[in-house]
Write a protein that holds these residues in place. Structure first.
Motif: not given
Ligand SMILES: Nc1ncnc2c1ncn2[C@@H]1O[C@H](COP(=O)(O)OP(=O)(O)OP(=O)(O)O)[C@@H](O)[C@H]1O
Ligand code: SF4
Ligand SMILES: [Mg+2]
Lengths: 327, 325
Positions: A87, A90, A103-104, A106, B217-219, B221-222, B224-228, B237-238, B241
């Motif tokens: 983490r 990333r 989609m990227t 939120n 959803m991509d957002y 995954k994104f 997570r990709a940001k390192g949150l 995020h979840v 929504n």
């Protein structure tokens, strides 16, 4: 070449253990990207490009997982790190930009929230400082009136603007490596050109290494230093951009180049590679391209290995197009 | 937004008007209150006097307009039985029902949301399957039966909780509430749980479905990709929504919760509107029935309105459309 590459992937295997069987989405993939270099990862839809990127990020979702190989990031094997260690990497040291800008981001969070949280995830700074950095990143990717834009929601942006925001987020921590997964495919050609140009500039300026994933060879031609061509989960050809594009060795690469409009003679119909990408679930033995390959022979019933028929060139084929090099 | 609000208000007024006609006719068509209210051996003169006193001798349309005119002044008629304004009778009982329904909604959220989240994040785990199986029971077991079982176990066998009435109350904002006293709270638990059973299951299913859809959803995954951190991904995020459908449905369900409380109130002798309406139906106390139904209609309209506003608070995309409208 004594300098350590930013990322070195060795014999990566990423498999999806589905109910229907094991899908080998990435199979024995190796490549490396040096500091400040740009690698183009090219292949048809479903060839395993995105899964390769997600494997590096440690973001392969079940039922998939990295089943083998090493992912050396500045010498450290990412596949062996704990979730928390991963983490920390990333978004800070390796960032990823996704294919579909719509989609990227939120939809229910403001841009500032989504940028500030990225800063705070890795740096212990005040919120005001985080906001300042977010603003600076928006300026860097050329977004006008950043203060206003920070308070907006994603749906108030066009696709191109959203992708710029995603790029700005990727740049926040000045990562050593950015994985860009077809970030311009969903955008129109002018914006695509602008973004390509800017990303290239940013990488050159900051020494960031870049893996640019695309199915479009013409995008990579003006951008990358090296190319890896992927077909059915494997890399079939590897080399510098100029050499691969001018003298493709693999029949598949040749087919791909034939289907790029700009390299065709005007008026001649676009060359297509006949046939379909095979299903990864039950790949027949031997070369995966066999059914579509004009050069296929008895020998191709055996799985070809990666060979280096020429210096600095690698190809996975029994009958590479060596004659074009000689000519 | 203003134009939108005005349009909504006018629509609501029309709905209320239509409801008054339907209610009045519908209630008029059932039974004859005179048969129930007047002793069978009363003579003809006595009968006619009673009918005239209740206004039942006038033509139907006249009765309706009298009713409507009075209703506009906040007078929904006098109860035949208690000889008191019907509205007052119902409003007296309303806090008890509201308290019950609110407590049930709180139960539904604090139990349903986490359980749904767990079941959605790890859909294949044993505990998730147990949660989902239980939620099917919550949907399909009849409320009255579960109510009786609760009484059997917790009141009769274990003797932990009282089974009838509201218990001691305390005043707040000029109204009596059970939840403000510890003992009253004990009285509230079982009926509220009984009433919330269906809603808990509903919230679990909604949350689970929302989580399963959103995590792909991509957002996410994104994010997570940001390192949150995983917590930030799930709870910001979840959750943000899936809160949209969950809040909408829970709020809309509030009306039916009040309607369903009729059963629960009867079982636990909870002195609310539901119990009053059941008693009134038995004796055909028309004004009370009509007043009750009118209040329910109002409640639904107000709820729908509130949900729309809440929705625009939660979902920025809706907010923008409203500004344009
Ligand atoms: N969740 C999954 N379950 C099963 N198989 C999967 C899953 N995700 C990906 N795959 C398999 O992995 C293969 C490679 O997918 P990947 O997304 O990497 O393709 P790609 O090269 O990025 O294609 P595109 O150009 O369409 O993005 C796909 O053919 C698919 O069969
Ligand atoms: S190995 Fe054979 S089938 Fe495969 S690409 Fe080369 S020539 Fe074609
Ligand atoms: Mg992809």
């Amino acid at each position: 070449m004594s300098e350590q590459p930013t990322i070195e992937v060795r014999n990566l295997r990423t498999h999806f253990f589905t109910k229907a069987g094991v899908v080998k989405a990435v199979d024995d993939v190796s490549f490396s990207v040096g500091k400040g270099r740009i690698l183009g990862l090219v292949g048809e839809s479903g060839s395993g490009k995105s899964v390769t990127g997600f494997s590096i990020m440690g973001l392969v979702d079940p039922p998939g997982r990295v089943a083998g190989g090493e992912i050396l990031f500045q010498g450290r094997d990412l596949a062996k790190l704990s979730e928390e260690e991963m983490r920390k990497i990333r978004g800070a040291r390796i960032a990823m930009i996704f294919q579909d800008p719509m989609m990227t981001l939120n939809p229910v969070l403001r841009i500032d929230t989504q940028m500030i949280e990225t800063v705070l995830a890795h740096d212990k700074v005040s919120e005001a400082e985080a906001r300042k950095r977010a603003r600076a990143a928006l300026v860097q990717v050329g977004i006008p009136s950043p203060d206003e834009r920070l308070k907006a929601y994603p749906h108030q942006f066009s696709g191109g603007m959203r992708q710029r925001v995603a790029i700005a987020i990727a740049l926040l921590h000045k990562p050593e490596l950015i994985i860009a997964d077809e970030p311009t495919t969903a955008l129109d050609v002018t914006i695509q050109g602008q973004i390509l140009f800017e990303v290239q500039k940013l990488c050159r300026e900051s020494g960031t290494s870049l893996i640019w994933i695309t199915h479009d060879l013409s995008v990579v031609a003006g951008l990358a230093d090296e190319i890896c061509v992927m077909y059915a989960s494997r890399i079939v050809e590897k080399g510098t951009v100029d050499e691969v594009l001018d003298h493709p060795l693999h029949p598949y690469t040749r087919g791909l180049i034939g289907s790029v409009p700009s390299r065709n003679v005007r008026g001649r119909p676009l060359a297509q590679i006949p046939g379909m990408t095979p299903s990864l679930l039950n790949l027949p033995p031997g070369c995966a391209f066999r059914a579509r390959c004009p050069r296929a022979s008895e020998a191709c019933l055996v799985e070809p290995e990666m060979t280096a028929p020429l210096p600095n060139r690698e190809v996975r084929c029994f009958h590479p197009h060596l004659e074009t090099v000689a000519a | 937004m203003t134009v939108y609000l005005i349009r909504r208000l006018m629509q609501s007024a029309l709905v209320v008007l239509a409801m008054t006609v339907i209610l009045f006719l519908g209630v008029y068509a059932i039974g004859d209150p005179i048969e129930i209210l007047i002793s069978p051996d009363a003579d003809q003169i006595e009968r006619e006097r009673a009918i005239a006193a209740l206004g039942l001798d006038r033509p139907l349309w006249e009765q309706y307009f009298t009713f409507l005119g009075n209703a506009l002044q906040g007078d929904l008629g006098r109860s035949f039985v208690f000889n008191e304004p019907a509205l007052k009778l119902i409003l007296q009982k309303m806090p008890a029902t509201l308290e019950l329904a609110l407590a049930a909604t709180v139960f539904a959220i604090i139990l349903g949301l986490p359980l749904g989240l767990i079941a959605g994040l790890k859909p294949d785990a044993i505990y998730s399957r147990v949660i989902m199986a239980t939620s099917i029971l919550g949907f399909s077991l009849p409320t009255f039966w579960v109510g009786l079982m609760l009484i059997m176990v917790f009141a009769v066998q274990l003797g932990w909780l009282p089974s009838t009435g509201r218990g001691p109350t305390a005043e707040f904002l000029g109204v009596q509430w059970s939840f403000l006293t510890t003992d009253g709270l004990r009285y509230l638990i079982m009926p509220a749980l009984n009433l919330s059973l269906f809603k808990i299951s509903l919230v679990i299913r909604l949350t689970r479905a929302g989580v399963r859809e959103t995590v792909l959803m991509d957002y996410v995954k994104f994010a997570r990709a940001k390192g949150l951190s995983p917590n930030r991904v799930i709870f910001v995020h979840v959750l943000k929504n899936i809160l949209i459908p969950v809040v909408t449905v829970t709020a809309l369900e509030f009306g039916s919760t009040i309607a369903f409380s009729v059963v629960t109130e009867s079982i636990f002798a909870w002195p609310g509107m539901g119990k009053l309406i059941i008693d009134s139906i038995y004796v055909l106390d028309r004004p009370v029935i009509v007043a009750y139904l009118m209040i329910i209609v109002f409640m639904f309209i107000i709820l729908n309105f509130t949900v729309d506003v809440l929705y625009s608070v939660l979902d920025p995309r809706v907010r923008l459309q409203d500004q344009k409208a």
